[in-house]
Design a protein around this motif. Sequence first.
Motif, PDB file in Angstrom:
ATOM      1  N   LYS A 175      45.476  13.416  43.666  1.00 37.63           N
ATOM      2  CA  LYS A 175      46.400  14.538  43.729  1.00 37.63           C
ATOM      3  C   LYS A 175      46.530  15.023  45.165  1.00 37.63           C
ATOM      4  N   ARG A 204      62.636  25.317  46.021  1.00 37.27           N
ATOM      5  CA  ARG A 204      61.572  25.804  45.142  1.00 37.27           C
ATOM      6  C   ARG A 204      62.178  26.572  43.976  1.00 37.27           C
ATOM      7  N   SER A 208      56.923  30.925  40.993  1.00 36.52           N
ATOM      8  CA  SER A 208      55.817  29.978  40.958  1.00 36.52           C
ATOM      9  C   SER A 208      54.770  30.500  39.977  1.00 36.52           C
ATOM     10  N   SER A 211      49.364  29.265  37.333  1.00 32.51           N
ATOM     11  CA  SER A 211      48.633  28.025  37.058  1.00 32.51           C
ATOM     12  C   SER A 211      48.888  27.004  38.160  1.00 32.51           C
ATOM     13  N   ASN A 212      50.115  26.978  38.723  1.00 31.62           N
ATOM     14  CA  ASN A 212      50.421  26.067  39.822  1.00 31.62           C
ATOM     15  C   ASN A 212      49.629  26.440  41.061  1.00 31.62           C
ATOM     16  N   LYS A 213      49.451  27.746  41.286  1.00 33.18           N
ATOM     17  CA  LYS A 213      48.670  28.194  42.439  1.00 33.18           C
ATOM     18  C   LYS A 213      47.210  27.785  42.285  1.00 33.18           C
ATOM     19  N   GLU A 215      46.162  25.271  40.584  1.00 34.20           N
ATOM     20  CA  GLU A 215      46.120  23.818  40.760  1.00 34.20           C
ATOM     21  C   GLU A 215      46.117  23.459  42.240  1.00 34.20           C
ATOM     22  N   ALA A 216      46.896  24.184  43.050  1.00 31.13           N
ATOM     23  CA  ALA A 216      46.905  23.933  44.497  1.00 31.13           C
ATOM     24  C   ALA A 216      45.533  24.187  45.099  1.00 31.13           C
ATOM     25  N   ARG A 219      43.287  21.320  44.168  1.00 35.80           N
ATOM     26  CA  ARG A 219      43.622  20.087  44.887  1.00 35.80           C
ATOM     27  C   ARG A 219      43.079  20.089  46.310  1.00 35.80           C
TER      28      ARG A 219
END
Length: 251
Positions: A175, A204, A208, A211-213, A215-216, A219
Amino acid sequence: MEEKVSIIVPVYNVEKYIAETVACVKVQTYTNWELLLIEDGSTDNTRQKLFQMQEESPDERIRVIPQENSGAAKARNRGIEEALGRYIVFLDADDIWEKEKLAKQIAFMEEKQAAFSFTGYEFADESGKGTGKVVRVPDTICYKQALKNTTIFTSTVMFDTARIAKDKLKMPYIKSEDTALWFRVLREGFSAYGLNENLVRYRRPPVSLSSNKLEALRRIWNLYRKAEGLSVPYSMYNFCFWAVNAVKRRL
């Protein structure tokens, strides 16, 4: 004589955006390019749309390369294998270049004798219109600086394969594979040169998700610990700077 540029675009479920992205390449003032559209097993009408676009407006510089769904890293690596140009550039399938992007960046690469460069960019809304939030970039960035600030955005990157071997540009299958590649190239002693000019619009969605934050965050931490093999204290040190810089870019 102009050197050829290979533009690599992983394409997956972007039927709403792909025509505009292809159009921004076609209007480039630098014309010696090939556009490699790696169609990564879309489940919407993206593949059909690509072939329809080619039928309606043929351009021998554009190649649609279908494959089974394998993810962005494998799609970009397929593009690198197929590329015939001296310069390798990446473009995400929903982003937009300004028409002088290639011409200005190649001139910059030649001036700096650079193997690796990147440019400034602007956040855009879902329609592709710039929001006015422009990300400025430093003159150069080395490995240790990049660990603290992943300001290198994929659709702004250019590599010169006369200065760095093409096989060194393959992305790892993890990822945030693009950031992992930047780290690896910089770790090998190259510097990345920043052209501090807004030449790309980064599309974009309007909101946002948290959950995406998260995930970032996961990663970048995994990149530090697994890809780069950094100690926990050094990972935490870089992570703090990374988080602050990530917030600054979006404010």
